[in-house]
Write an enzyme that holds these catalytic residues in place. Structure first.
Site, PDB file in Angstrom:
ATOM      1  N   ASP A   1      -2.419   6.158  -3.677  1.00  0.00           N
ATOM      2  CA  ASP A   1      -1.285   5.363  -2.845  1.00  0.00           C
ATOM      3  C   ASP A   1      -0.753   4.161  -3.485  1.00  0.00           C
ATOM      4  O   ASP A   1      -1.409   4.038  -4.688  1.00  0.00           O
ATOM      5  CB  ASP A   1      -1.764   5.098  -1.452  1.00  0.00           C
TER       6      ASP A   1
ATOM      7  N   SER B   1       0.902  -1.257   0.013  1.00  0.00           N
ATOM      8  CA  SER B   1       0.034  -0.067  -0.050  1.00  0.00           C
ATOM      9  C   SER B   1       0.909   1.239  -0.111  1.00  0.00           C
ATOM     10  O   SER B   1       1.511   1.596  -0.966  1.00  0.00           O
ATOM     11  CB  SER B   1      -0.821   0.087   1.275  1.00  0.00           C
TER      12      SER B   1
HETATM   13 MG    MG Z   1      -3.653   1.360   0.192  1.00  0.00          MG
END
Ligand code: MG
Length: 457
Positions: free
Chosen positions: A242, A101
Site C-alpha cells: 500500500d 496509506s
Molecule cells: Mg498503510
C-alpha cells in the site's frame, strides 16, 4: 482485556487523514507538529510517503516541532515501518509520518509514532488532540528553537535490518515480482529481496505521488499488471504494498490474488510451527487464525479492530514476559515481534520468500490446503447503532458472546461480529462459517434482528 478502545475527535484508527487543501492543510500539520513537540523530549524523526503534498505538509509539521524547542531529523521518503524501525535504532523521542496509506493521491495525513516505534496509543492521542484544539503549545525562546538535520540515507539501515532477520541468501535464486505502487517501498522491498538472493522484477517502481500505475490501495483490479508480470517472468509470487508499505499483499505463481486472511494464516502457520506462544489478532479475524494457532500449540488473543491495538497488546504481553510470536490484521498488515511491534510490508515479503523456500511447494497449493472459510461482510446504515447492539445482545444471550469490540457471537460452526462505527451512522456486520450455506443463514438471521432499526436516509 488489556486494550480498550477510545473514540477520538481528530485521529482515526491509523492517524489523521483528509483531502489536501480541505481537511488536511499545512496549518493542521503545523499544529500537529507543535502539539507533538510540546509533549515530547528529544529529537523528532519525520518521514513521508511519495504524495505530492508530502513536502509542504512535512515542512509545516517540522516548523511546528522546532518552534517548541525540539530538534528534527528529516528522514525524507521512506515506508512507515522504516520510520518505526529508526525510532528505536536512532533513539528519537517521537516521530511523525506524513502519509495517507492506501487512500487516493488527493489525500494525505499524519501517523504519530511513539519513541518505542509503535503508533501512538489512545491516551496520548487524546492529550495531543487536546493541545491541537486548544492551541496549547510549548513556545521556545529565540535561543531555544530547534534545528533540522537531513538524513535520507537512514532508510538503508532499515533495509539492512530486515535482511539481517534472515539467515543468508534464503531466496536461492527464486524469481519474484514486486509492485511498490510508486510508493516509498521502491527504495526498500526490491533491494531487500535481492539481498536475500532473489531474482527481482519490478513494476510501478519509480516513486511518483500521482500514482500513475495504480492507486495506493493494492486491490485485485490494481494488481492486474503485477499478475501479468508474475506470469511473464515465471515468478514464484508477486508482492504489492500500500502507499506507506506497512501492508503487503500477494499474487500466487499463476497471478491469482491471495486472500489476505489466507496470507495471515499461511505465515502464522509457518511461524507457529517453530515458535510457541501467543498470536494476537483483532476480533474481526477469521476463525482460521485461531485454529492455526491452536493446531500448532499456540494460543490466540483478540483485541479491538485496528492495528495499533494489536501492536500495543503484543508489546504489553512481551513486557509481561509472555512469548508473543506473531500478530496481524487480515488486510495484509502483519507484525513480526522478533523484529518490531508494528505492521511491516517488507518483512512480510521477505518472510514469504523464506516460507516458500522452506516449503518447496507453489504458493497456490499452500493456499489450497488451508481450511475453507466463507465470509459475508456488510455495512448497514442506521440512526441507532447502539440500539442495534442492545437488540443483538438480547437476541443472542444464549450464545457465547465476546465484547472486545462490538459483539462477537461465537458458535461451533461459525461466528459473527456486529460493530457500531465510531464516526458514521452505521453498523458493520461480518459473518463467517466453514460452510457457505450456514454463513448465509447466520447472516440472514442477524439481519432480521437488525432490520427494524434501519432506515433509508
Ligand atoms: Mg498503510
Amino acid at each position: 482485556m488489556g486494550v480498550r478502545k477510545v473514540e477520538k475527535r481528530l485521529f482515526g484508527t491509523n492517524g489523521v487523514r483528509g483531502i489536501v487543501g480541505k481537511d488536511m492543510t499545512p496549518d493542521l500539520a503545523l499544529r500537529i507538529g507543535a502539539a507533538l513537540g510540546s509533549l515530547s523530549d528529544g529529537v523528532i524523526g519525520v518521514g513521508r510517503d511519495t504524495r505530492t503534498s508530502g513536502e509542504a505538509l512535512a515542512s509545516a509539521l517540522k516548523g511546528g516541532v522546532m518552534a517548541t524547542g525540539c530538534d528534527v531529523v528529516d528522514l525524507g521518503i521512506l515506508p512507515t515501518p522504516a520510520l518505526q524501525y529508526l525510532m528505536r535504532q536512532q533513539g528519537y523521542g517521537g516521530g511523525a509520518m506524513i502519509t495517507a496509506s492506501h487512500n487516493p493521491p488527493e489525500y494525505n495525513g499524519v501517523k504519530v509514532i511513539d519513541a518505542d516505534g509503535t503508533e501512538m496509543g489512545d491516551e496520548k492521542l487524546l492529550a495531543l488532540e487536546e493541545r491541537i484544539f486548544n492551541r496549547d503549545f510549548r513556545s521556545a525562546p529565540w535561543n531555544g528553537v530547534g534545528s533540522e538535520t537531513s538524513a535520507p540515507h537512514l532508510v538503508q539501515d532499515y533495509v539492512r535490518g530486515v535482511v539481517e532477520q534472515f539467515p543468508g541468501p534464503i531466496g536461492g535464486g527464486m524469481t519474484v515480482a514486486v509492485d511498490p505502487g510508486s510508493g516509498p517501498s521502491c527504495l526498500t522491498t526490491p533491494a531487500i529481496l535481492a539481498a536475500l538472493g532473489c531474482r527481482v522484477f519490478t513494476i510501478h517502481a519509480q516513486m511518483d505521488g500521482r500514482f500513475p500505475g495504480r492507486m495506493p490501495e493494492p486491490s485485485v483490479e490494481g494488481l492486474a499488471a503485477l499478475s501479468e508480470l508474475v506470469r511473464g517472468s515465471g515468478a514464484a509470487f508477486g508482492v504489492a504494498h500500500d502507499g506507506d508499505a506497512d501492508r503487503a499483499v500477494f499474487v500466487d505463481e499463476s497471478g491469482r490474488f491471495v486472500d489476505e486472511m489466507d496470507e495471515f494464516a499461511l505465515i502464522e502457520q509457518f511461524i507457529c510451527r517453530s515458535r510457541k506462544g501467543v498470536v494476537v489478532a483483532p476480533v474481526s479475524c477469521s476463525r482460521m487464525i485461531e485454529d492455526v494457532a491452536e493446531q500448532n500449540g499456540c494460543r490466540i488473543e483478540y483485541t479491538p479492530v485496528g492495528s495499533v491495538y494489536v501492536a500495543r497488546r503484543m508489546r504489553e504481553l512481551a513486557a509481561a514476559g509472555e512469548p508473543v510470536v506473531f500478530g496481524g490484521e487480515g488486510n495484509g498488515g502483519l507484525i513480526f515481534p522478533s523484529f518490531q511491534f508494528c505492521r511491516d510490508g517488507a518483512m512480510t515479503a521477505a518472510m514469504m520468500v523464506h516460507l516458500l523456500a522452506r516449503e518447496g511447494r507453489p504458493l497456490s497449493s499452500l493456499v489450497a490446503r488451508l481450511p475453507p472459510h466463507h465470509t459475508i461482510q456488510r455495512k448497514i446504515r442506521t440512526r441507532t447503532p447502539l440500539e442495534i447492539l442492545r437488540r443483538i445482545e438480547k437476541a443472542y444471550a444464549g450464545d457465547a458472546l465476546d465484547f472486545t469490540d462490538g459483539i462477537r457471537i461465537v458458535r461451533d460452526d461459525g461466528w459473527a461480529l456486529v460493530r457500531a462505527s465510531g464516526t458514521e451512522p452505521l453498523v458493520r456486520v461480518i459473518v463467517e462459517s466453514g460452510d457457505e450455506e450456514r454463513a448465509k443463514r447466520f447472516y440472514e438471521e442477524i439481519i432480521r434482528c437488525i432490520e427494524p432499526e434501519t432506515g433509508q436516509f
